[in-house]
Design an enzyme around this catalytic site. Structure first.
Site, PDB file in Angstrom:
ATOM      1  N   GLU A   7     -14.329   1.226  -0.588  1.00 48.61           N
ATOM      2  CA  GLU A   7     -14.413   1.322   0.885  1.00 48.61           C
ATOM      3  C   GLU A   7     -15.511   2.293   1.304  1.00 48.61           C
ATOM      4  OE1 GLU A   7     -10.759   1.941   3.087  1.00 48.61           O
ATOM      5  OE2 GLU A   7     -11.876   2.218   4.966  1.00 48.61           O
TER       6      GLU A   7
ATOM      7  N   ASP B 215       0.848  -1.195   0.000  1.00 52.42           N
ATOM      8  CA  ASP B 215       0.000   0.000   0.000  1.00 52.42           C
ATOM      9  C   ASP B 215       0.885   1.247   0.000  1.00 52.42           C
ATOM     10  OD1 ASP B 215      -2.420   1.288   0.085  1.00 52.42           O
ATOM     11  OD2 ASP B 215      -2.803   0.889   2.206  1.00 52.42           O
TER      12      ASP B 215
HETATM   13  O1  KIV Z   1      -4.691   0.218   4.567  1.00 59.16           O
HETATM   14  C1  KIV Z   1      -5.522  -0.691   4.467  1.00 59.16           C
HETATM   15  O2  KIV Z   1      -5.530  -1.667   5.242  1.00 59.16           O
HETATM   16  C2  KIV Z   1      -6.501  -0.595   3.403  1.00 59.16           C
HETATM   17  C3  KIV Z   1      -7.636  -1.576   3.405  1.00 59.16           C
HETATM   18  C4  KIV Z   1      -8.587  -1.234   4.467  1.00 59.16           C
HETATM   19  C5  KIV Z   1      -8.284  -1.701   2.089  1.00 59.16           C
HETATM   20  O3  KIV Z   1      -6.394   0.256   2.586  1.00 59.16           O
END
Ligand code: KIV
Length: 262
Positions: free
Chosen positions: A180, A85
């Protein structure tokens, strides 16, 4: 044994109507458990700022922290697709920065893809990444990195904008999109409109897959959890009971017993 999940596996699953199970993980042991159980996708989410680091938002999480955690997860995942991410300000400030930071997840951390938040506004960046061979998952609706702009962690209800964002990220080359915090009926419309798989969190049952934050679903945290979370275990409670027993036994001398001595 299940074979390695790739971005094309996820497309095929959508086509066949098979649901995708995704979780977040941030370290080797939990990633190994999730992988062995057969989850299809492990996202190393910047949510680690809130559930691992104890912060109130994800904003302070850094690239180096994300790389550190993604490495541990990638080492454990034999089957699941591992997605890193991109943290706040690792892709917003300019294309070159964004590309180099995305590349770090694949080059240094062993991820197979990256995720970034935003719809139409980040499409140019997504296009550059996919052109460079970096698979990108999009994330629209309630995007936690924009918490201050949204005025809190609020459900997003602007249907036209959400559908337009979904179409925009698909056109920019995203292989999947996280939905989300949006009403179930809007998520259903987006899921039916797009060819790429939608992964929901607080977006109802019609999405092509579901993702939950590991600490929330396993009951590892006492923090307030939103309505959409289902607790599949109460590991925090079990750990608390284990600590209490340990303290008790150390105090009374019941631990260590003869069987624990050399
Ligand atoms: O940072 C995270 O865990 C996320 C998920 C909730 C999709 O973006």
């Amino acid at each position: 044994m299940q074979s390695k999940v790739t971005v094309t596996t996820l497309y095929t699953m959508k086509t066949k109507g098979e649901k995708i199970a995704a979780v977040t993980a941030y370290d080797y042991p939990f990633a190994q458990m999730a992988d062995a159980a057969g989850v299809h996708v492990i996202l190393v989410g910047d949510s680690l700022g809130m559930v691992v680091q104890g912060l109130t938002t994800t904003l302070p999480v850094t690239m180096d922290e994300m790389i550190y955690h993604t490495r541990m997860v990638a080492r454990a995942a034999d089957h699941a697709l591992v997605i890193g991410d991109m943290p706040f300000m690792s892709y917003q400030a300019g294309a070159a920065d964004a590309l180099l930071n995305a590349g770090r997840f694949l080059k240094e951390a062993g991820a197979a893809a990256v995720k970034l938040e935003g719809g139409a506004s980040v499409c140019e960046t997504m296009r550059l990444m996919t052109q460079a061979g970096i698979p990108v998952m999009a994330h629209i609706g309630l995007t936690p990195q924009s918490v201050h702009q949204m005025g809190g962690f609020k459900v997003q209800r602007d249907e036209d904008r959400l559908v337009a964002d979904g179409l925009a990220v698909e056109q920019a080359g995203a292989f999947s999109v996280v939905l989300e915090g949006i009403p179930a009926q809007i998520a259903e419309k987006i899921t039916k409109t797009l060819k790429i798989p939608t992964i929901g969190i607080g977006a109802g049952p019609a999405c092509d897959g579901q993702i939950l934050v590991l600490h929330d679903m396993l009951g590892l945290t006492e923090r307030h959890v939103p309505k959409f979370v289902k607790r599949y275990a109460q590991l925090g409670r079990s750990a608390g009971e284990a600590f209490t027993s340990f303290i008790q036994e150390v105090r009374t001398g019941a631990f260590p017993g003869d069987e624990h001595c050399y």
